[in-house]
Write a protein that holds these residues in place. Sequence first.
Motif, PDB file in Angstrom:
ATOM      1  N   UNK A  68       0.835  -1.197   0.000  1.00  0.00           N
ATOM      2  CA  UNK A  68       0.000   0.000   0.000  1.00  0.00           C
ATOM      3  C   UNK A  68       0.873   1.251   0.000  1.00  0.00           C
ATOM      4  N   UNK A  69       0.546   2.242  -0.839  1.00  0.00           N
ATOM      5  CA  UNK A  69       1.292   3.499  -0.811  1.00  0.00           C
ATOM      6  C   UNK A  69       1.309   4.125   0.582  1.00  0.00           C
ATOM      7  N   UNK A  70       2.411   4.801   0.883  1.00  0.00           N
ATOM      8  CA  UNK A  70       2.571   5.447   2.184  1.00  0.00           C
ATOM      9  C   UNK A  70       3.234   6.800   2.006  1.00  0.00           C
ATOM     10  N   UNK A  71       3.002   7.674   2.970  1.00  0.00           N
ATOM     11  CA  UNK A  71       3.679   8.972   2.968  1.00  0.00           C
ATOM     12  C   UNK A  71       4.079   9.334   4.394  1.00  0.00           C
ATOM     13  N   UNK A  72       5.107  10.137   4.481  1.00  0.00           N
ATOM     14  CA  UNK A  72       5.578  10.682   5.759  1.00  0.00           C
ATOM     15  C   UNK A  72       5.682  12.190   5.571  1.00  0.00           C
TER      16      UNK A  72
END
Length: 163
Positions: free
Chosen positions: A93-97
Amino acid sequence: MSMLFISGLTNVETTVAIPGFPLPYAPVHYPFHGIQSTVSGVGVNVAKALHRLGHSTQLHSLIGPDLAGDTVMMALEQAGMSTHGMSRILSATPQSVILYDPDGRRLIQVDLKECQETPLPDGYEPSLQQCELAILCNINFSRSLLATAKRLNKLIACDVHVL
């Protein structure tokens, strides 16, 4: 109540409060209550807002068969939203920080996985046929939907980011 078709990014977003930019190096930081994770992404954010306004939303997006994907499915179900259009075909799953400081400046790191080269799987057309509006967010897997929405004579809305 309107039926809205939405195609857009879904990711798990982690925000981290920092004291400022540049971030001074230290092997460990303790931003107590300064780290939060949530299900986000333009597709989810648009679908959730419209759902809360009373519209029937059908979100179509790509996620993976991982813990982050499980989190996405649980969050949508808890919000009372359909998960019918969620396709668990990515490797993860795509993730961002997002690092943000007290002045509101931010640094966003986005890992789309293979989202940009993976199309939505077939099966979305019945939902698109039933909708009053096709909201096609700015992500590659939405591009192919433009021709289908046009052929079905659907009103189309899209978003623009970071010009």
